[in-house]
Design a protein around this motif. Structure first.
Motif, mmCIF file in Angstrom:
data_model
loop_
_atom_site.group_PDB
_atom_site.id
_atom_site.type_symbol
_atom_site.label_atom_id
_atom_site.label_comp_id
_atom_site.label_asym_id
_atom_site.label_seq_id
_atom_site.Cartn_x
_atom_site.Cartn_y
_atom_site.Cartn_z
ATOM 1 N N ASP A 102 -12.865 11.908 -4.173
ATOM 2 C CA ASP A 102 -11.572 11.602 -4.781
ATOM 3 C C ASP A 102 -10.450 11.683 -3.740
ATOM 4 O OD1 ASP A 102 -9.954 11.320 -7.433
ATOM 5 O OD2 ASP A 102 -8.987 12.993 -6.380
ATOM 6 N N ARG A 103 -10.478 12.712 -2.929
ATOM 7 C CA ARG A 103 -9.428 12.858 -1.912
ATOM 8 C C ARG A 103 -9.577 11.805 -0.815
ATOM 9 N NH1 ARG A 103 -7.624 18.337 1.447
ATOM 10 N NH2 ARG A 103 -6.095 17.277 2.757
ATOM 11 N N VAL A 104 -10.823 11.515 -0.433
ATOM 12 C CA VAL A 104 -11.075 10.482 0.580
ATOM 13 C C VAL A 104 -10.463 9.149 0.159
ATOM 14 C CG1 VAL A 104 -12.910 9.060 1.620
ATOM 15 C CG2 VAL A 104 -13.163 11.548 1.534
ATOM 16 N N LEU A 105 -10.594 8.828 -1.126
ATOM 17 C CA LEU A 105 -10.101 7.544 -1.621
ATOM 18 C C LEU A 105 -8.609 7.571 -1.970
ATOM 19 C CD1 LEU A 105 -13.092 6.460 -3.905
ATOM 20 C CD2 LEU A 105 -12.606 5.752 -1.557
ATOM 21 N N SER A 106 -8.101 8.728 -2.338
ATOM 22 C CA SER A 106 -6.689 8.797 -2.745
ATOM 23 C C SER A 106 -5.741 8.850 -1.545
ATOM 24 C CB SER A 106 -6.447 10.001 -3.654
ATOM 25 O OG SER A 106 -6.697 11.221 -2.986
ATOM 26 N N GLU A 107 -6.198 9.357 -0.393
ATOM 27 C CA GLU A 107 -5.303 9.497 0.765
ATOM 28 C C GLU A 107 -4.708 8.166 1.232
ATOM 29 O OE1 GLU A 107 -7.214 11.874 3.764
ATOM 30 O OE2 GLU A 107 -6.272 13.698 2.984
ATOM 31 N N PRO A 108 -5.519 7.106 1.430
ATOM 32 C CA PRO A 108 -4.884 5.844 1.856
ATOM 33 C C PRO A 108 -3.896 5.302 0.824
ATOM 34 C CG PRO A 108 -7.229 5.524 1.395
ATOM 35 C CD PRO A 108 -6.993 6.984 1.413
ATOM 36 N N LEU A 109 -4.172 5.535 -0.462
ATOM 37 C CA LEU A 109 -3.243 5.086 -1.504
ATOM 38 C C LEU A 109 -1.918 5.834 -1.407
ATOM 39 C CD1 LEU A 109 -5.714 4.910 -4.530
ATOM 40 C CD2 LEU A 109 -4.827 2.992 -3.193
ATOM 41 N N ALA A 110 -1.993 7.143 -1.146
ATOM 42 C CA ALA A 110 -0.770 7.942 -1.005
ATOM 43 C C ALA A 110 0.025 7.514 0.225
ATOM 44 C CB ALA A 110 -1.135 9.419 -0.922
ATOM 45 N N ILE A 111 -0.669 7.275 1.327
ATOM 46 C CA ILE A 111 -0.004 6.883 2.571
ATOM 47 C C ILE A 111 0.763 5.578 2.394
ATOM 48 C CG2 ILE A 111 -0.446 6.038 4.930
ATOM 49 C CD1 ILE A 111 -2.776 8.110 5.019
ATOM 50 N N LYS A 115 0.880 3.678 -6.678
ATOM 51 C CA LYS A 115 1.093 4.608 -7.791
ATOM 52 C C LYS A 115 -0.098 4.681 -8.744
ATOM 53 C CE LYS A 115 5.257 5.373 -6.308
ATOM 54 N NZ LYS A 115 5.513 6.607 -5.521
ATOM 55 N N ASP A 116 -0.824 3.567 -8.898
ATOM 56 C CA ASP A 116 -1.916 3.510 -9.878
ATOM 57 C C ASP A 116 -3.216 4.062 -9.278
ATOM 58 O OD1 ASP A 116 -1.897 1.407 -8.083
ATOM 59 O OD2 ASP A 116 -2.775 -0.030 -9.495
ATOM 60 N N THR A 117 -3.125 5.284 -8.771
ATOM 61 C CA THR A 117 -4.227 5.903 -8.032
ATOM 62 C C THR A 117 -5.506 5.991 -8.862
ATOM 63 O OG1 THR A 117 -2.636 7.195 -6.758
ATOM 64 C CG2 THR A 117 -4.911 7.972 -6.756
ATOM 65 N N GLU A 118 -5.379 6.502 -10.061
ATOM 66 C CA GLU A 118 -6.550 6.725 -10.921
ATOM 67 C C GLU A 118 -7.350 5.440 -11.118
ATOM 68 O OE1 GLU A 118 -8.461 9.761 -13.439
ATOM 69 O OE2 GLU A 118 -6.778 9.892 -12.054
ATOM 70 N N ALA A 119 -6.674 4.397 -11.520
ATOM 71 C CA ALA A 119 -7.348 3.129 -11.807
ATOM 72 C C ALA A 119 -7.975 2.535 -10.548
ATOM 73 C CB ALA A 119 -6.362 2.137 -12.414
ATOM 74 N N ARG A 120 -7.260 2.635 -9.433
ATOM 75 C CA ARG A 120 -7.781 2.062 -8.184
ATOM 76 C C ARG A 120 -9.023 2.802 -7.699
ATOM 77 N NH1 ARG A 120 -4.922 -1.593 -5.127
ATOM 78 N NH2 ARG A 120 -2.945 -2.239 -6.023
ATOM 79 N N LEU A 125 -14.836 2.630 -6.755
ATOM 80 C CA LEU A 125 -16.190 3.187 -6.882
ATOM 81 C C LEU A 125 -17.103 2.213 -7.621
ATOM 82 C CD1 LEU A 125 -15.406 6.924 -7.709
ATOM 83 C CD2 LEU A 125 -16.492 6.055 -5.627
ATOM 84 N N GLU A 126 -16.577 1.624 -8.683
ATOM 85 C CA GLU A 126 -17.378 0.680 -9.462
ATOM 86 C C GLU A 126 -17.779 -0.530 -8.623
ATOM 87 O OE1 GLU A 126 -16.888 -2.149 -13.433
ATOM 88 O OE2 GLU A 126 -15.453 -0.532 -13.075
ATOM 89 N N GLU A 127 -16.852 -1.005 -7.794
ATOM 90 C CA GLU A 127 -17.124 -2.190 -6.977
ATOM 91 C C GLU A 127 -18.244 -1.978 -5.973
ATOM 92 O OE1 GLU A 127 -12.722 -4.367 -7.023
ATOM 93 O OE2 GLU A 127 -13.250 -3.003 -5.387
ATOM 94 N N VAL A 128 -18.427 -0.727 -5.533
ATOM 95 C CA VAL A 128 -19.501 -0.455 -4.564
ATOM 96 C C VAL A 128 -20.735 0.154 -5.229
ATOM 97 C CG1 VAL A 128 -17.893 -0.226 -2.635
ATOM 98 C CG2 VAL A 128 -18.571 1.824 -3.915
ATOM 99 N N GLY A 129 -20.776 0.123 -6.555
ATOM 100 C CA GLY A 129 -21.974 0.553 -7.266
ATOM 101 C C GLY A 129 -22.120 2.046 -7.452
#
Length: 252
Positions: A102-111, A115-120, A125-129
């Motif tokens: 979760d943190r690995v994926l949320s950091e680039p979004l924060a940088i 804002k739509d962190t949860e959905a992204r 994750l879904e896109e990569v299976g």
């Protein structure tokens, strides 16, 4: 198709004096929007250094790099990383071992101020299976293939146009490699992505790329289409040697 990535007479030199290493020697190529272009050669041929020069991790001694017709600035600005992302060879080293997925994926979004962190995160994750259940795991709780899927999700989460892929499956078991390559293939078609793929494996390049450039000692040897490669229509001795040395390469 319009040219998206243009490399002109790129040179990268490390060190000075007697310790000077010319890692890349006046290399030029173009990649069209939506294309998958391969750089292939033995270890030390300079192919990974080309990718690192594009994304600002290796110093450009001379030459020019253009993306979307614009010359790249040094250092790269945030807008560049919205457009261009890199997937590294080693999924064990490219993800922080003490951070949850979760943190690995949320950091680039924060940088980048998303804002739509949860959905992204869930969509990535879904896109990569991978299911939602992976969000709060740590890297050591994932297999090598799952970690590389996370690395791909992290690269995709900013919705870039271009992925730079540095030996994206070479650290994985053979049984997992095909799964990850097929995933990357499907994502490129689905999202209209452009790939620049580095590999020492001609079978991987033949599977993934419409065109490729063979490199040796930092220099361009020749450029081939996928069909020419599969027909063994190489004109240079070094490329023919690579074909012989590439175990498992099949003309299909």
């Amino acid at each position: 198709m319009s040219t998206l990535v243009e490399i002109r007479d790129l040179a990268v030199t490390f060190g000075s004096g007697r310790s000077t290493v010319q890692a890349v020697r006046n290399v030029s190529f173009e990649v069209a929007a939506g294309e998958s272009f391969g750089l292939v050669g033995e270890s030390g041929s300079g192919k990974s250094t080309v990718l690192r020069a594009i994304c600002g991790l290796a110093p450009i001694t001379s030459g020019a790099i253009h993306v979307n017709g614009n010359s790249l600035k040094t250092p790269r600005d945030p807008a560049f990383y919205r457009k261009v992302q890199m997937v590294f060879q080693d999924p064990y080293g490219s993800i922080h071992p003490r951070h949850t997925i979760d943190r690995v994926l949320s950091e680039p979004l924060a940088i980048h101020g998303f804002k739509d962190t949860e959905a992204r995160i869930e969509r990535a994750l879904e896109e990569v299976g991978l299911s939602k259940g992976f969000r709060f795991r740590f890297p050591h709780q994932l297999s090598g293939g799952q970690r590389q899927r996370v690395a791909i999700a992290r690269a995709l989460i900013l919705e870039p146009q271009i992925l730079l892929l540095d030996e994206p499956t070479s650290a994985l078991d053979a049984s997992i490699q095909a799964e990850v390559l097929n995933l990357l293939d499907a994502l490129r078609v689905e999202k209209g992505l452009t790939y620049v793929l580095v590999s020492h494996d001609l079978a991987v390049v033949s599977h993934m790329c419409e065109r490729l450039m063979v490199m040796q000692h930092g220099a361009r040897v020749e450029e081939l289409t996928r069909r020419a490669l599969q027909n063994r229509a190489a004109t240079q001795v070094y490329t023919r040697q690579l074909l012989v040395a590439s175990e498992g390469f099949k003309s299909q």
